[in-house]
Design a protein around this motif. Sequence first.
Motif, PDB file in Angstrom:
ATOM      1  N   MET A   1       0.833  -1.200   0.000  1.00 17.75           N
ATOM      2  CA  MET A   1       0.000   0.000   0.000  1.00 17.75           C
ATOM      3  C   MET A   1       0.869   1.253   0.000  1.00 17.75           C
ATOM      4  N   LYS A   2       0.435   2.246  -0.769  1.00 17.49           N
ATOM      5  CA  LYS A   2       1.152   3.510  -0.827  1.00 17.49           C
ATOM      6  C   LYS A   2       0.546   4.487   0.190  1.00 17.49           C
ATOM      7  N   ASP A  32       4.680   7.406  -0.839  1.00 21.60           N
ATOM      8  CA  ASP A  32       4.454   7.996  -2.161  1.00 21.60           C
ATOM      9  C   ASP A  32       3.579   9.234  -2.003  1.00 21.60           C
ATOM     10  N   GLU A  33       4.181  10.410  -2.064  1.00 24.73           N
ATOM     11  CA  GLU A  33       3.424  11.656  -1.902  1.00 24.73           C
ATOM     12  C   GLU A  33       2.607  11.998  -3.143  1.00 24.73           C
ATOM     13  N   ALA A  34       2.965  11.393  -4.298  1.00 24.26           N
ATOM     14  CA  ALA A  34       2.271  11.711  -5.540  1.00 24.26           C
ATOM     15  C   ALA A  34       0.964  10.939  -5.679  1.00 24.26           C
ATOM     16  N   GLU A  35       0.970   9.656  -5.350  1.00 22.09           N
ATOM     17  CA  GLU A  35      -0.211   8.821  -5.553  1.00 22.09           C
ATOM     18  C   GLU A  35      -0.477   7.922  -4.345  1.00 22.09           C
ATOM     19  N   PRO A  36      -0.706   8.500  -3.176  1.00 21.43           N
ATOM     20  CA  PRO A  36      -0.958   7.669  -1.990  1.00 21.43           C
ATOM     21  C   PRO A  36      -2.363   7.076  -2.007  1.00 21.43           C
ATOM     22  N   GLU A  37      -2.503   5.954  -1.321  1.00 24.02           N
ATOM     23  CA  GLU A  37      -3.823   5.352  -1.128  1.00 24.02           C
ATOM     24  C   GLU A  37      -4.411   5.772   0.214  1.00 24.02           C
ATOM     25  N   GLU A  82      -0.951   6.977  20.274  1.00 21.72           N
ATOM     26  CA  GLU A  82      -1.555   5.838  19.576  1.00 21.72           C
ATOM     27  C   GLU A  82      -0.965   5.618  18.192  1.00 21.72           C
ATOM     28  N   ALA A  83       0.115   6.317  17.857  1.00 23.09           N
ATOM     29  CA  ALA A  83       0.675   6.275  16.510  1.00 23.09           C
ATOM     30  C   ALA A  83       1.073   4.862  16.085  1.00 23.09           C
ATOM     31  N   GLU A  84       1.752   4.146  16.963  1.00 25.01           N
ATOM     32  CA  GLU A  84       2.192   2.796  16.604  1.00 25.01           C
ATOM     33  C   GLU A  84       0.993   1.868  16.401  1.00 25.01           C
ATOM     34  N   LYS A  85      -0.010   2.009  17.255  1.00 24.00           N
ATOM     35  CA  LYS A  85      -1.236   1.228  17.113  1.00 24.00           C
ATOM     36  C   LYS A  85      -1.917   1.532  15.777  1.00 24.00           C
ATOM     37  N   LEU A  86      -1.917   2.791  15.392  1.00 21.77           N
ATOM     38  CA  LEU A  86      -2.524   3.196  14.122  1.00 21.77           C
ATOM     39  C   LEU A  86      -1.773   2.581  12.945  1.00 21.77           C
ATOM     40  N   VAL A  87      -0.450   2.569  13.009  1.00 24.27           N
ATOM     41  CA  VAL A  87       0.363   1.981  11.940  1.00 24.27           C
ATOM     42  C   VAL A  87      -0.003   0.513  11.748  1.00 24.27           C
ATOM     43  N   PHE A  88      -0.089  -0.245  12.830  1.00 24.35           N
ATOM     44  CA  PHE A  88      -0.437  -1.665  12.745  1.00 24.35           C
ATOM     45  C   PHE A  88      -1.822  -1.855  12.125  1.00 24.35           C
ATOM     46  N   ALA A  89      -2.773  -1.000  12.514  1.00 26.59           N
ATOM     47  CA  ALA A  89      -4.132  -1.114  11.982  1.00 26.59           C
ATOM     48  C   ALA A  89      -4.161  -0.842  10.484  1.00 26.59           C
ATOM     49  N   ILE A  90      -3.364   0.131  10.044  1.00 29.03           N
ATOM     50  CA  ILE A  90      -3.300   0.440   8.609  1.00 29.03           C
ATOM     51  C   ILE A  90      -2.652  -0.703   7.849  1.00 29.03           C
ATOM     52  N   VAL A  91      -1.543  -1.202   8.363  1.00 35.07           N
ATOM     53  CA  VAL A  91      -0.822  -2.291   7.693  1.00 35.07           C
ATOM     54  C   VAL A  91      -1.706  -3.528   7.569  1.00 35.07           C
TER      55      VAL A  91
END
Length: 263
Positions: A1-2, A32-37, A82-91
Amino acid sequence: MKYAITSRGDEKSDVLRLKMIGYFDDFDMEYDEAEPEIVISIGGDGTLLAAFHEYQRRLDKVTFVGIHTGHLGFYADWRPSEAEKLVFAIVEGKYDTAAYPLLKTTIKYGGNKEKIYLALNESTVKSSGGPFVVDVVINDSHFERFRGDGLCMSTPSGTTAYNKALGGALMHPSIEAMQLTEMASINNRVYRTIGSPLILPKHHSVTLKPVNDKDFQISIDHLSILHRDVHEIRYDVAHQKVMFARFRSFPFWRRVHDSFIEE
């Protein structure tokens, strides 16, 4: 994922941005700052508004999520801790999406020129200096001649912003509508306006037609520009919507309570 991460630019937000990029580096994620999802905004609601406008041409391909490094916001509802928790949820892809209505503003000038803008919160119209007088037309029928300081048209989610300060009603973002509120209207024996906010459904349109001055200070969210030789300003509920990532239940009315009553 971008993905991409925007920051308010203060030290706390910038440090958290770099920290989160470091977290994502451990997974199969591409910056990817140009085409992020997915776009993560770190700062406040204003930072997310800026991110929305940066990526508004990709609204059908991008989802937004906000982290607040100041006060709780309506768009930025995650805490730095909660940043690390958010990263895991996104991944892990453990989130739903919520679609919010947007406002379409069409400004027509002399010579058949026009510009179209999308707003996440609101658009305001004020005079460039002289009296502000416009005819308000709803669905091609004249409604009133407004005299006063200006007018504000907001999205449902934007009703908690400037619209609220003007005495407008709060609307749930699931309602596909727009709200017109007055700024210090003139009401006496000669001049009359409705004097109340108007909530209009998505199949209605509102057009403002200048009566005297054709130069207006028009804002689209946080951006305010002087527009000259304006022939009309039309407002519609946009066909496009903005998508927000939802990882947990945080009802709109709870946000209203926490933001304006107590947290």
